[in-house]
Design an enzyme around this catalytic site. Sequence first.
Site, PDB file in Angstrom:
ATOM      1  N   ARG A  53       2.345  -8.319   4.323  1.00  0.00           N
ATOM      2  CA  ARG A  53       3.048  -7.072   3.978  1.00  0.00           C
ATOM      3  C   ARG A  53       4.556  -7.272   3.810  1.00  0.00           C
ATOM      4  NH1 ARG A  53       1.231  -1.774   4.246  1.00  0.00           N
ATOM      5  NH2 ARG A  53      -0.685  -2.675   3.399  1.00  0.00           N
ATOM      6  N   HIS A  75      -8.958   7.117   6.882  1.00  0.00           N
ATOM      7  CA  HIS A  75      -7.701   6.800   6.222  1.00  0.00           C
ATOM      8  C   HIS A  75      -6.993   8.085   5.850  1.00  0.00           C
ATOM      9  CE1 HIS A  75      -4.835   4.975   3.467  1.00  0.00           C
ATOM     10  NE2 HIS A  75      -5.103   3.849   4.098  1.00  0.00           N
ATOM     11  N   ASP A 121      -9.111  -2.753   7.469  1.00  0.00           N
ATOM     12  CA  ASP A 121      -9.042  -3.465   8.745  1.00  0.00           C
ATOM     13  C   ASP A 121     -10.426  -3.769   9.307  1.00  0.00           C
ATOM     14  OD1 ASP A 121      -6.228  -3.593   9.015  1.00  0.00           O
ATOM     15  OD2 ASP A 121      -6.220  -1.448   9.434  1.00  0.00           O
ATOM     16  N   MET A 176     -12.129   2.574  15.596  1.00  0.00           N
ATOM     17  CA  MET A 176     -11.105   1.808  14.892  1.00  0.00           C
ATOM     18  C   MET A 176     -11.676   1.159  13.630  1.00  0.00           C
ATOM     19  SD  MET A 176      -8.337   2.257  16.206  1.00  0.00           S
ATOM     20  CE  MET A 176      -8.028   3.458  17.446  1.00  0.00           C
ATOM     21  N   GLY A 177     -10.836   1.107  12.578  1.00  0.00           N
ATOM     22  CA  GLY A 177     -11.293   0.525  11.317  1.00  0.00           C
ATOM     23  C   GLY A 177     -11.991   1.532  10.423  1.00  0.00           C
ATOM     24  N   PHE A 178     -12.022   2.791  10.844  1.00  0.00           N
ATOM     25  CA  PHE A 178     -12.632   3.841  10.016  1.00  0.00           C
ATOM     26  C   PHE A 178     -11.627   4.950   9.766  1.00  0.00           C
ATOM     27  CE2 PHE A 178     -16.278   1.641  11.577  1.00  0.00           C
ATOM     28  CZ  PHE A 178     -17.203   1.745  10.539  1.00  0.00           C
ATOM     29  N   HIS A 203       0.821  -1.215   0.000  1.00  0.00           N
ATOM     30  CA  HIS A 203       0.000   0.000   0.000  1.00  0.00           C
ATOM     31  C   HIS A 203       0.854   1.264   0.000  1.00  0.00           C
ATOM     32  CE1 HIS A 203      -3.934   2.056   1.297  1.00  0.00           C
ATOM     33  NE2 HIS A 203      -4.089   1.539   0.106  1.00  0.00           N
ATOM     34  N   ARG A 212      16.702  12.052   5.599  1.00  0.00           N
ATOM     35  CA  ARG A 212      17.114  12.868   6.744  1.00  0.00           C
ATOM     36  C   ARG A 212      16.391  14.216   6.659  1.00  0.00           C
ATOM     37  NH1 ARG A 212      18.130  16.460  10.526  1.00  0.00           N
ATOM     38  NH2 ARG A 212      20.046  16.122  11.708  1.00  0.00           N
ATOM     39  N   HIS A 228      -2.320   2.119  12.635  1.00  0.00           N
ATOM     40  CA  HIS A 228      -1.887   1.453  11.388  1.00  0.00           C
ATOM     41  C   HIS A 228      -2.448   0.025  11.439  1.00  0.00           C
ATOM     42  CE1 HIS A 228       0.400   0.597   7.893  1.00  0.00           C
ATOM     43  NE2 HIS A 228       1.621   0.520   8.387  1.00  0.00           N
ATOM     44  N   ARG A 281     -10.046  -1.223  -1.019  1.00  0.00           N
ATOM     45  CA  ARG A 281      -9.959  -2.654  -0.697  1.00  0.00           C
ATOM     46  C   ARG A 281     -11.200  -3.166   0.035  1.00  0.00           C
ATOM     47  NH1 ARG A 281      -4.555  -1.491   2.580  1.00  0.00           N
ATOM     48  NH2 ARG A 281      -5.945   0.202   3.191  1.00  0.00           N
TER      49      ARG A 281
HETATM   50  N1  COA Z   1     -13.286   7.820  14.210  1.00  0.00           N
HETATM   51  C1  COA Z   1     -13.769   9.036  14.533  1.00  0.00           C
HETATM   52  N2  COA Z   1     -13.342  10.167  13.975  1.00  0.00           N
HETATM   53  C2  COA Z   1     -12.383  10.069  13.039  1.00  0.00           C
HETATM   54  C3  COA Z   1     -11.835   8.834  12.632  1.00  0.00           C
HETATM   55  C4  COA Z   1     -12.328   7.687  13.259  1.00  0.00           C
HETATM   56  N3  COA Z   1     -11.839   6.490  12.948  1.00  0.00           N
HETATM   57  N4  COA Z   1     -10.912   9.046  11.687  1.00  0.00           N
HETATM   58  C5  COA Z   1     -10.861  10.360  11.490  1.00  0.00           C
HETATM   59  N5  COA Z   1     -11.745  10.984  12.309  1.00  0.00           N
HETATM   60  C6  COA Z   1     -12.001  12.413  12.402  1.00  0.00           C
HETATM   61  C7  COA Z   1     -10.905  13.067  13.224  1.00  0.00           C
HETATM   62  O1  COA Z   1     -11.245  13.065  14.601  1.00  0.00           O
HETATM   63  C8  COA Z   1     -10.858  14.434  12.634  1.00  0.00           C
HETATM   64  O2  COA Z   1     -11.948  15.168  13.125  1.00  0.00           O
HETATM   65  P1  COA Z   1     -11.777  16.721  13.478  1.00  0.00           P
HETATM   66  O3  COA Z   1     -11.418  17.376  12.192  1.00  0.00           O
HETATM   67  O4  COA Z   1     -13.114  17.103  14.019  1.00  0.00           O
HETATM   68  O5  COA Z   1     -10.682  16.789  14.502  1.00  0.00           O
HETATM   69  C9  COA Z   1     -11.141  14.190  11.161  1.00  0.00           C
HETATM   70  O6  COA Z   1     -11.868  12.971  11.093  1.00  0.00           O
HETATM   71  C10 COA Z   1      -9.881  14.069  10.298  1.00  0.00           C
HETATM   72  O7  COA Z   1      -9.106  12.999  10.806  1.00  0.00           O
HETATM   73  P2  COA Z   1      -7.535  13.017  11.007  1.00  0.00           P
HETATM   74  O8  COA Z   1      -7.212  12.316  12.291  1.00  0.00           O
HETATM   75  O9  COA Z   1      -7.007  14.396  10.814  1.00  0.00           O
HETATM   76  O10 COA Z   1      -7.038  12.174   9.801  1.00  0.00           O
HETATM   77  P3  COA Z   1      -5.630  11.491   9.715  1.00  0.00           P
HETATM   78  O11 COA Z   1      -5.302  11.438   8.283  1.00  0.00           O
HETATM   79  O12 COA Z   1      -4.616  12.103  10.590  1.00  0.00           O
HETATM   80  O13 COA Z   1      -5.930  10.061  10.327  1.00  0.00           O
HETATM   81  C11 COA Z   1      -6.263   7.794  10.627  1.00  0.00           C
HETATM   82  C12 COA Z   1      -6.124   8.925   9.609  1.00  0.00           C
HETATM   83  C13 COA Z   1      -6.265   6.462   9.898  1.00  0.00           C
HETATM   84  C14 COA Z   1      -5.069   7.822  11.582  1.00  0.00           C
HETATM   85  C15 COA Z   1      -7.589   8.002  11.419  1.00  0.00           C
HETATM   86  O14 COA Z   1      -8.663   7.988  10.519  1.00  0.00           O
HETATM   87  C16 COA Z   1      -7.772   6.970  12.508  1.00  0.00           C
HETATM   88  O15 COA Z   1      -7.246   7.142  13.612  1.00  0.00           O
HETATM   89  N6  COA Z   1      -8.522   5.869  12.221  1.00  0.00           N
HETATM   90  C17 COA Z   1      -8.712   4.803  13.179  1.00  0.00           C
HETATM   91  C18 COA Z   1      -7.549   3.847  13.163  1.00  0.00           C
HETATM   92  C19 COA Z   1      -7.537   2.961  11.944  1.00  0.00           C
HETATM   93  O16 COA Z   1      -8.535   2.367  11.583  1.00  0.00           O
HETATM   94  N7  COA Z   1      -6.352   2.848  11.337  1.00  0.00           N
HETATM   95  C20 COA Z   1      -6.133   1.992  10.176  1.00  0.00           C
HETATM   96  C21 COA Z   1      -5.847   2.824   8.974  1.00  0.00           C
HETATM   97  S1  COA Z   1      -5.756   1.818   7.524  1.00  0.00           S
END
Ligand code: COA
Length: 374
Positions: free
Chosen positions: A336, A260, A311, A256-258, A186, A355, A221, A269
């Site tokens: 992976r 990206h 996930d 969790m699981g939501f 990915h 760096r 992740h 996917r």
């Molecule tokens: N549940 C609730 N709110 C979520 C969310 C989730 N899973 N994912 C994003 N948001 C919200 C954030 O709280 C943020 O809200 P705000 O603007 O009011 O503060 C907004 O959506 C933007 O999210 P952000 O955290 O800035 O996006 P990011 O690119 O930094 O994060 C992830 C991406 C994957 C880290 C994040 O979506 C997440 O933590 N997901 C859950 C963990 C997960 O499933 N990881 C596997 C990834 S494949």
Amino acid sequence: MSDEVKKGLMGIVVDETTISQVMPEINSLTYRGYKVQDLCEKCTFEEVAYLVLNGELPKKSELKKFISEERKNRKLSKQILDDIVKMPKRAHPMDVVRTAVSLMGLEDRDTSNNSPKANMKKAMRIFAQTPTAVAAFFRARRGKKIIKPDSKLSYSENFFKMMFGKVPNKDIVKAFDVSMILYAEHSFNVSTFTARTITSSLSDMHGAITGAIASLKGPLHGGANEAVMYMFKEIKKPEKAAAWINNALDKKKVIMGFGHRVYRSGDSRVPTMKKYFMKVAELVKNNNYPKIYEILERVMLEKKNIHPNVDYPCGPTYSLMGIDTDFFTPIFVMARITGWSAHIMEQHAANKLIRPLSKYKGSDHREVLALNIR
Ligand code: COA
């Protein structure tokens, strides 16, 4: 030079790659130019592993050789197997698999050889041996005898046999194979970038993959597939799902699981994995998980406009296959390894030490005074 800070390297393009392309605008993901959905329907995981590592889908003779190499390399040394059996039963399986890959590096005759030929050989050995390490700890922790790899079986069939002593129905094996294809690669996600960063100092493949495993463990992740399952287990019944998610969102919890970092309108996917999750649930006659799945997905879209990532369907699928929750992310590792290895080889082929710079926000310049020393 601008000193604007780009937290999380968001939006920064750090290098070129020919391995995979994530196209968020059209919710698409390709490996070496092939759509991942097509690869899932038309190929086995072994064919896709070959593609990711070598750049082309294999011809018949190439596939035969690749499969034979994979099967020949599955065994772990007695010493590593003994070490795995002796590891604390309380240890997280991700820490065990991280340590196991590190141990493989102590034994491998090519550990410090970073030539393309040696790297391809090491990639094959780590790819073939890691499932054996995962299954060994799975059984040791349950106090069961370790089952040796079976060279008559495919990659996924053999994994089930080493875990449970038997190979399940072919539809279950196919669902597992599909999850492996979807998890294989990915682009520049955090664990892959970790592997490339380690490689950029001209360190070795075992070290880079060990570091990548540590990175994948985190719940933002790969660790999310495990966290999804704890959420399903906490919810227990579909009747409780809506109240649970509404309450969690009111409390501003991360679900969790939501979500990206790259896909903002759906993970390419998910539809494929969801289809296989539903198939597995039907086969094992489980109605609860599909119902909980649909409710959480609907509420997240309605309330937050956030889509599930891969996930989300993978977690409950593995659970329905009888796999312990804390083994979900080690399974992600197994897949992976192909992507990481391809990136490590790509980094070596056109290396530049990684760096970045930082913006200093600490104390101003100050003098050490004798008075300050106690
Ligand atoms: N549940 C609730 N709110 C979520 C969310 C989730 N899973 N994912 C994003 N948001 C919200 C954030 O709280 C943020 O809200 P705000 O603007 O009011 O503060 C907004 O959506 C933007 O999210 P952000 O955290 O800035 O996006 P990011 O690119 O930094 O994060 C992830 C991406 C994957 C880290 C994040 O979506 C997440 O933590 N997901 C859950 C963990 C997960 O499933 N990881 C596997 C990834 S494949």
